[in-house]
Design an enzyme around this catalytic site. Sequence first.
Site, PDB file in Angstrom:
ATOM      1  N   ASP A   3     -17.798  24.373  41.398  1.00 17.12           N
ATOM      2  CA  ASP A   3     -19.206  24.501  39.976  1.00 17.12           C
ATOM      3  C   ASP A   3     -20.530  23.762  40.688  1.00 17.12           C
ATOM      4  O   ASP A   3     -20.000  22.658  41.130  1.00 17.12           O
ATOM      5  CB  ASP A   3     -18.293  23.287  39.150  1.00 17.12           C
ATOM      6  CG  ASP A   3     -17.063  24.426  38.500  1.00 17.12           C
ATOM      7  OD1 ASP A   3     -17.035  25.374  38.446  1.00 17.12           O
ATOM      8  OD2 ASP A   3     -15.671  24.013  38.415  1.00 17.12           O
ATOM      9  N   GLU A  38      -1.753  16.386  44.374  1.00 18.31           N
ATOM     10  CA  GLU A  38      -3.001  16.520  44.358  1.00 18.31           C
ATOM     11  C   GLU A  38      -3.410  15.772  44.351  1.00 18.31           C
ATOM     12  O   GLU A  38      -3.442  14.764  42.875  1.00 18.31           O
ATOM     13  CB  GLU A  38      -3.677  18.225  43.473  1.00 18.31           C
ATOM     14  CG  GLU A  38      -5.262  18.070  43.917  1.00 18.31           C
ATOM     15  CD  GLU A  38      -5.979  18.812  42.694  1.00 18.31           C
ATOM     16  OE1 GLU A  38      -5.259  20.353  42.815  1.00 18.31           O
ATOM     17  OE2 GLU A  38      -6.815  19.298  42.434  1.00 18.31           O
ATOM     18  N   HIS A  57       3.407  22.424  41.769  1.00 18.34           N
ATOM     19  CA  HIS A  57       1.686  21.048  42.151  1.00 18.34           C
ATOM     20  C   HIS A  57       0.936  19.808  40.852  1.00 18.34           C
ATOM     21  O   HIS A  57       1.053  20.962  40.020  1.00 18.34           O
ATOM     22  CB  HIS A  57       0.253  22.754  42.369  1.00 18.34           C
ATOM     23  CG  HIS A  57      -0.489  21.561  42.640  1.00 18.34           C
ATOM     24  ND1 HIS A  57      -0.637  21.735  44.279  1.00 18.34           N
ATOM     25  CD2 HIS A  57      -1.609  21.295  42.481  1.00 18.34           C
ATOM     26  CE1 HIS A  57      -2.067  21.013  44.541  1.00 18.34           C
ATOM     27  NE2 HIS A  57      -2.522  21.058  43.650  1.00 18.34           N
ATOM     28  N   PHE A 113     -11.640  16.756  29.146  1.00 21.16           N
ATOM     29  CA  PHE A 113     -12.039  17.724  30.438  1.00 21.16           C
ATOM     30  C   PHE A 113     -10.753  19.396  29.772  1.00 21.16           C
ATOM     31  O   PHE A 113     -11.285  20.205  30.897  1.00 21.16           O
ATOM     32  CB  PHE A 113     -10.935  17.012  31.350  1.00 21.16           C
ATOM     33  CG  PHE A 113     -10.537  17.849  32.786  1.00 21.16           C
ATOM     34  CD1 PHE A 113     -12.178  17.793  33.514  1.00 21.16           C
ATOM     35  CD2 PHE A 113     -10.093  17.820  33.474  1.00 21.16           C
ATOM     36  CE1 PHE A 113     -11.916  18.184  34.498  1.00 21.16           C
ATOM     37  CE2 PHE A 113      -9.270  18.494  34.299  1.00 21.16           C
ATOM     38  CZ  PHE A 113     -10.548  19.077  35.034  1.00 21.16           C
ATOM     39  N   SER A 158       4.111  20.077  45.693  1.00 21.52           N
ATOM     40  CA  SER A 158       3.456  19.460  45.872  1.00 21.52           C
ATOM     41  C   SER A 158       2.269  18.249  44.953  1.00 21.52           C
ATOM     42  O   SER A 158       2.239  18.663  44.240  1.00 21.52           O
ATOM     43  CB  SER A 158       2.188  20.459  46.631  1.00 21.52           C
ATOM     44  OG  SER A 158       2.091  21.661  45.640  1.00 21.52           O
TER      45      SER A 158
HETATM   46  P1  FAD Z   1     -13.725  32.791  41.785  1.00 23.82           P
HETATM   47  O1  FAD Z   1     -12.354  32.742  42.487  1.00 23.82           O
HETATM   48  O2  FAD Z   1     -15.201  32.862  42.551  1.00 23.82           O
HETATM   49  O3  FAD Z   1     -14.229  32.964  40.390  1.00 23.82           O
HETATM   50  C1  FAD Z   1     -15.142  31.852  39.936  1.00 23.82           C
HETATM   51  C2  FAD Z   1     -15.146  32.420  38.099  1.00 23.82           C
HETATM   52  O4  FAD Z   1     -15.873  34.374  38.902  1.00 23.82           O
HETATM   53  C3  FAD Z   1     -14.526  33.342  37.644  1.00 23.82           C
HETATM   54  O5  FAD Z   1     -15.073  33.706  36.776  1.00 23.82           O
HETATM   55  C4  FAD Z   1     -13.800  34.640  38.350  1.00 23.82           C
HETATM   56  O6  FAD Z   1     -13.875  36.014  37.075  1.00 23.82           O
HETATM   57  C5  FAD Z   1     -15.424  35.380  38.461  1.00 23.82           C
HETATM   58  N1  FAD Z   1     -15.868  36.793  39.865  1.00 23.82           N
HETATM   59  C6  FAD Z   1     -15.671  36.494  41.191  1.00 23.82           C
HETATM   60  N2  FAD Z   1     -15.092  37.042  41.567  1.00 23.82           N
HETATM   61  C7  FAD Z   1     -16.396  37.933  40.912  1.00 23.82           C
HETATM   62  C8  FAD Z   1     -17.179  38.779  40.964  1.00 23.82           C
HETATM   63  N3  FAD Z   1     -16.912  39.481  42.474  1.00 23.82           N
HETATM   64  N4  FAD Z   1     -18.426  39.510  40.483  1.00 23.82           N
HETATM   65  C9  FAD Z   1     -18.310  38.996  39.440  1.00 23.82           C
HETATM   66  N5  FAD Z   1     -17.881  38.352  38.578  1.00 23.82           N
HETATM   67  C10 FAD Z   1     -16.654  37.518  39.893  1.00 23.82           C
HETATM   68  N6  FAD Z   1     -13.161  22.424  42.054  1.00 23.82           N
HETATM   69  C11 FAD Z   1     -14.351  21.446  42.763  1.00 23.82           C
HETATM   70  O7  FAD Z   1     -15.394  21.459  42.916  1.00 23.82           O
HETATM   71  N7  FAD Z   1     -12.704  21.051  44.201  1.00 23.82           N
HETATM   72  C12 FAD Z   1     -11.816  21.153  44.260  1.00 23.82           C
HETATM   73  O8  FAD Z   1     -11.460  20.291  44.438  1.00 23.82           O
HETATM   74  C13 FAD Z   1     -11.239  22.193  43.131  1.00 23.82           C
HETATM   75  N8  FAD Z   1     -10.109  21.712  43.250  1.00 23.82           N
HETATM   76  C14 FAD Z   1      -9.426  22.928  42.416  1.00 23.82           C
HETATM   77  C15 FAD Z   1      -7.847  23.051  42.514  1.00 23.82           C
HETATM   78  C16 FAD Z   1      -6.482  24.576  41.775  1.00 23.82           C
HETATM   79  C17 FAD Z   1      -5.807  25.164  41.986  1.00 23.82           C
HETATM   80  C18 FAD Z   1      -7.897  24.816  40.945  1.00 23.82           C
HETATM   81  C19 FAD Z   1      -7.416  26.227  39.878  1.00 23.82           C
HETATM   82  C20 FAD Z   1      -9.588  24.844  40.982  1.00 23.82           C
HETATM   83  C21 FAD Z   1     -10.080  23.330  41.105  1.00 23.82           C
HETATM   84  N9  FAD Z   1     -11.293  23.286  41.271  1.00 23.82           N
HETATM   85  C22 FAD Z   1     -11.853  22.187  41.936  1.00 23.82           C
HETATM   86  C23 FAD Z   1     -12.093  24.558  40.348  1.00 23.82           C
HETATM   87  C24 FAD Z   1     -12.735  25.437  40.881  1.00 23.82           C
HETATM   88  O9  FAD Z   1     -13.860  25.039  41.922  1.00 23.82           O
HETATM   89  C25 FAD Z   1     -13.519  25.818  39.406  1.00 23.82           C
HETATM   90  O10 FAD Z   1     -12.554  26.380  38.644  1.00 23.82           O
HETATM   91  C26 FAD Z   1     -14.875  27.064  39.956  1.00 23.82           C
HETATM   92  O11 FAD Z   1     -15.273  27.205  38.527  1.00 23.82           O
HETATM   93  C27 FAD Z   1     -14.588  28.545  39.948  1.00 23.82           C
HETATM   94  O12 FAD Z   1     -13.214  28.268  41.634  1.00 23.82           O
HETATM   95  P2  FAD Z   1     -12.704  29.540  42.068  1.00 23.82           P
HETATM   96  O13 FAD Z   1     -12.609  29.408  43.645  1.00 23.82           O
HETATM   97  O14 FAD Z   1     -11.512  30.067  41.367  1.00 23.82           O
HETATM   98  O15 FAD Z   1     -13.447  30.884  41.652  1.00 23.82           O
END
Ligand code: FAD
Length: 278
Positions: A102, A10, A259, A209, A8
């Site tokens: 973020d 991105e 991916h 990055f 896939s």
């Molecule tokens: P989460 O899963 O919420 O985790 C974030 C942090 O919070 C981690 O350190 C985790 O350990 C911590 N955490 C989770 N749950 C809890 C809890 N209950 N208590 C305390 N801490 C907790 N960003 C964008 O803005 N746009 C995009 O389109 C985008 N695409 C992405 C695609 C992929 C495949 C990946 C891997 C990342 C992408 N990102 C994107 C980046 C991503 O948004 C960032 O890495 C962001 O900082 C974390 O997102 P997450 O969904 O993994 O967060």
Amino acid sequence: MNLSCPVSFEFFPPKTDEQRQQLDRTAEKLRSYQPRFVSVTFGAGGSTLNYTPETVRHLRDDFGLCAAPHLSCMGGTRAEIRDLLQRYKDMGCTRIVALRGDMPSGMARPGDLRYASELVEFIRAESGAHFHIEVGAYPETHPQAEDALADIEHFCTKMRAGADVAITQYFYNADAYFAFVDAVRARGIDAPIIPGIMPISNFSQLRRFSEMCGAEIPRWMTRRIQAYGDDTSSIREFASDVVAALCRRLLEGGAPELHFYTLNLAKPTVSVLERLQD
Ligand code: FAD
């Protein structure tokens, strides 16, 4: 093109005419690899809200690709996320990449949902089984995690909240992926974990990055690339060989598919894929 594994791609949503033409050229080249799906990243807030849905529609209608939007909850209210989900449903989307996102600089409020696990829960509560949900995973640990084990636990919570599949942050150390998968399997999660692959195009940009997103570039790779100096064609060849070798190792070790983070460029991804052809 005969690849030994499903792939896939991105993309990010283009904002200028030049970027639009570049995405079109890239999508045209990459569609011959018959990706299982392509995904379109999402940036929170304001006018950027429309770019992702428009790009998803364009890739689907004009290139025949199965296109999935990314959706992040950072900065958004429940009502805004609900509207966006409805919009994607109306467009016929059935796949979504759900992320926390973020905080962009200057943004004052984090949003109604704090973590991606809460977003996954919300999507399931709003839309039941309509969407196939992919989430992010961090084999080298998310940079803001309290520690590596807490990060793994949070990841498992996110999967249990209703995610179907995970796509990892990119990495260049296959062992990090295998150790992460083992840890997650030991906690009873058996969903596919797809490695995110970053082909190397601009090395200094990649280094900057990688520091921000917590991905490690092995010292031996950096030293070799530095040694090539301005010899860009040797850098490209070396980088493609290294990334293709990583892909082969991941697939041999059980990775279900790959991916690719294309950054809307065809060449670096094609250069790796050519090395993976049967
Ligand atoms: P989460 O899963 O919420 O985790 C974030 C942090 O919070 C981690 O350190 C985790 O350990 C911590 N955490 C989770 N749950 C809890 C809890 N209950 N208590 C305390 N801490 C907790 N960003 C964008 O803005 N746009 C995009 O389109 C985008 N695409 C992405 C695609 C992929 C495949 C990946 C891997 C990342 C992408 N990102 C994107 C980046 C991503 O948004 C960032 O890495 C962001 O900082 C974390 O997102 P997450 O969904 O993994 O967060």
